[in-house]
Structure formats: structure tokens, C-alpha cells
Design a protein around this motif. Structure first.
Motif, PDB file in Angstrom:
ATOM      1  N   THR A   6      -4.532  -2.081   3.802  1.00 18.33           N
ATOM      2  CA  THR A   6      -4.419  -0.751   3.661  1.00 18.33           C
ATOM      3  C   THR A   6      -4.926   0.253   4.992  1.00 18.33           C
ATOM      4  O   THR A   6      -4.177   0.709   4.363  1.00 18.33           O
ATOM      5  CB  THR A   6      -5.516  -0.790   2.759  1.00 18.33           C
ATOM      6  OG1 THR A   6      -5.963  -2.277   2.315  1.00 18.33           O
ATOM      7  CG2 THR A   6      -6.247   0.270   2.444  1.00 18.33           C
ATOM      8  N   ILE A  38      -1.922   2.634   4.558  1.00 19.62           N
ATOM      9  CA  ILE A  38      -1.854   4.520   4.497  1.00 19.62           C
ATOM     10  C   ILE A  38      -1.440   5.380   5.476  1.00 19.62           C
ATOM     11  O   ILE A  38      -0.693   6.498   5.244  1.00 19.62           O
ATOM     12  CB  ILE A  38      -3.766   4.317   4.282  1.00 19.62           C
ATOM     13  CG1 ILE A  38      -3.664   4.024   2.957  1.00 19.62           C
ATOM     14  CG2 ILE A  38      -3.691   6.110   4.072  1.00 19.62           C
ATOM     15  CD1 ILE A  38      -5.382   3.872   2.721  1.00 19.62           C
ATOM     16  N   GLN A  48       1.672   6.259  -7.633  1.00 21.52           N
ATOM     17  CA  GLN A  48       0.570   6.175  -8.769  1.00 21.52           C
ATOM     18  C   GLN A  48       0.026   7.009  -9.702  1.00 21.52           C
ATOM     19  O   GLN A  48      -0.321   6.952 -10.573  1.00 21.52           O
ATOM     20  CB  GLN A  48      -0.784   6.090  -7.928  1.00 21.52           C
ATOM     21  CG  GLN A  48      -1.071   6.826  -6.276  1.00 21.52           C
ATOM     22  CD  GLN A  48      -2.559   6.729  -5.791  1.00 21.52           C
ATOM     23  OE1 GLN A  48      -2.683   6.093  -6.349  1.00 21.52           O
ATOM     24  NE2 GLN A  48      -2.861   8.131  -4.685  1.00 21.52           N
ATOM     25  N   ALA A  67       0.584   4.095  -2.679  1.00 25.45           N
ATOM     26  CA  ALA A  67      -0.253   5.524  -3.044  1.00 25.45           C
ATOM     27  C   ALA A  67       1.047   6.459  -2.985  1.00 25.45           C
ATOM     28  O   ALA A  67       0.686   7.542  -3.319  1.00 25.45           O
ATOM     29  CB  ALA A  67      -0.496   5.646  -0.982  1.00 25.45           C
ATOM     30  N   HIS A  97       2.403   5.572   4.953  1.00 21.16           N
ATOM     31  CA  HIS A  97       3.101   6.045   3.973  1.00 21.16           C
ATOM     32  C   HIS A  97       2.610   7.718   4.361  1.00 21.16           C
ATOM     33  O   HIS A  97       3.128   8.497   4.000  1.00 21.16           O
ATOM     34  CB  HIS A  97       2.304   6.320   3.180  1.00 21.16           C
ATOM     35  CG  HIS A  97       1.765   6.859   1.379  1.00 21.16           C
ATOM     36  ND1 HIS A  97       1.268   8.139   1.472  1.00 21.16           N
ATOM     37  CD2 HIS A  97       2.760   6.936   0.663  1.00 21.16           C
ATOM     38  CE1 HIS A  97       2.140   8.943   0.381  1.00 21.16           C
ATOM     39  NE2 HIS A  97       2.797   8.651   0.005  1.00 21.16           N
ATOM     40  N   ASP A  98       1.512   7.899   4.485  1.00 20.07           N
ATOM     41  CA  ASP A  98       1.433   9.658   5.410  1.00 20.07           C
ATOM     42  C   ASP A  98       1.973   9.886   6.787  1.00 20.07           C
ATOM     43  O   ASP A  98       1.931  11.106   7.147  1.00 20.07           O
ATOM     44  CB  ASP A  98      -0.242   9.976   5.353  1.00 20.07           C
ATOM     45  CG  ASP A  98      -0.678   9.595   3.929  1.00 20.07           C
ATOM     46  OD1 ASP A  98      -0.309   9.903   2.894  1.00 20.07           O
ATOM     47  OD2 ASP A  98      -2.048   9.528   4.129  1.00 20.07           O
ATOM     48  N   THR A 112       0.969  -1.179   0.260  1.00 18.24           N
ATOM     49  CA  THR A 112       0.147   0.438   0.042  1.00 18.24           C
ATOM     50  C   THR A 112       0.994   1.183   0.081  1.00 18.24           C
ATOM     51  O   THR A 112       0.402   2.489  -0.807  1.00 18.24           O
ATOM     52  CB  THR A 112      -0.719   0.074   1.359  1.00 18.24           C
ATOM     53  OG1 THR A 112      -1.813  -1.387   1.224  1.00 18.24           O
ATOM     54  CG2 THR A 112      -1.736   1.430   0.824  1.00 18.24           C
TER      55      THR A 112
END
Length: 110
Positions: free
Chosen positions: A80, A84, A41, A38, A87-88, A34
Motif C-alpha cells: 500500500t 501510494i 476511486q 487511488a 501514484h503521488d 493501489t
């Protein structure tokens, strides 16, 4: 916990000492791909092909009677969300408690 399909044909056997819900393998695979999806993409749309890894794992876990369909769907949703979040997050220092100790790391974007 829920009994695995290989132990019982009843998917409603909750809290009987089983370890089926959610699927840890699918959670791990999904949380791994994921952040890559992210991040890349927009520049490389083909990175969405990485989603085939957890999808294949989910299908394999169901076909070998290791998990029910809801187990792998919950694992994918959890993976997921974790991906996320990973990633954030903006904090570069990582300190995580593990069952047998802890992990220290440093995240840096190149």
C-alpha cells in the motif's frame, strides 16, 4: 527472515535463514492495485473491488502454509505504501536499480 509455517510450527523463529517475512507476493499484488484505486476511486467506486486480488492472495498464502498472518499483513502495508508513493510521485522519468541490472521508463498520464 522468518521460517515459513510449512517448515516450522513456531512463528517466533526469526533470523534462521527463512524467507517468510514480509510476503513478497502480497506486496506485489497490493502495490499493483493501489495506484488504480487511488486514481479512480472518486469517479468509479467499484474500483475498490480490485482490493480483493491481494486479499485473495494473502488468504491463499496462509492456507498453503507459505506465510504467517503477520507476513501477509506486513506485505499488504508495504505494498500500500509503495502504491501510494507510485501514484503521488510527479517525476515522469523512472530509473530503478534491480538485482540484475536497471530499469528505465517514462510515465505519462492520459
Amino acid at each position: 527472515g522468518r521460517e515459513r509455517p510449512s517448515y516450522s510450527a513456531d512463528p517466533n523463529l526469526w533470523f534462521h535463514g527463512g524467507a517468510s517475512f514480509p510476503s513478497g507476493e502480497v506486496t506485489e499484488a497490493t502495490s499493483f492495485v493501489t495506484p488504480f484505486i487511488a486514481e479512480y476511486q472518486h469517479d468509479h467506486p467499484w474500483v475498490w473491488a480490485l482490493a480483493a486480488i491481494p486479499a485473495y492472495d494473502a488468504e491463499a498464502r496462509m492456507k498453503t502454509w507459505g506465510h504467517w498472518q503477520t507476513d501477509v499483513l506486513a506485505g499488504a502495508a508495504l505494498g500500500t505504501a509503495i502504491g501510494i508513493w507510485a501514484h503521488d510521485r510527479k517525476q515522469p522519468l523512472i530509473l530503478s536499480w534491480l538485482p540484475g541490472g536497471f530499469m528505465v521508463g517514462y510515465a505519462h498520464a492520459f
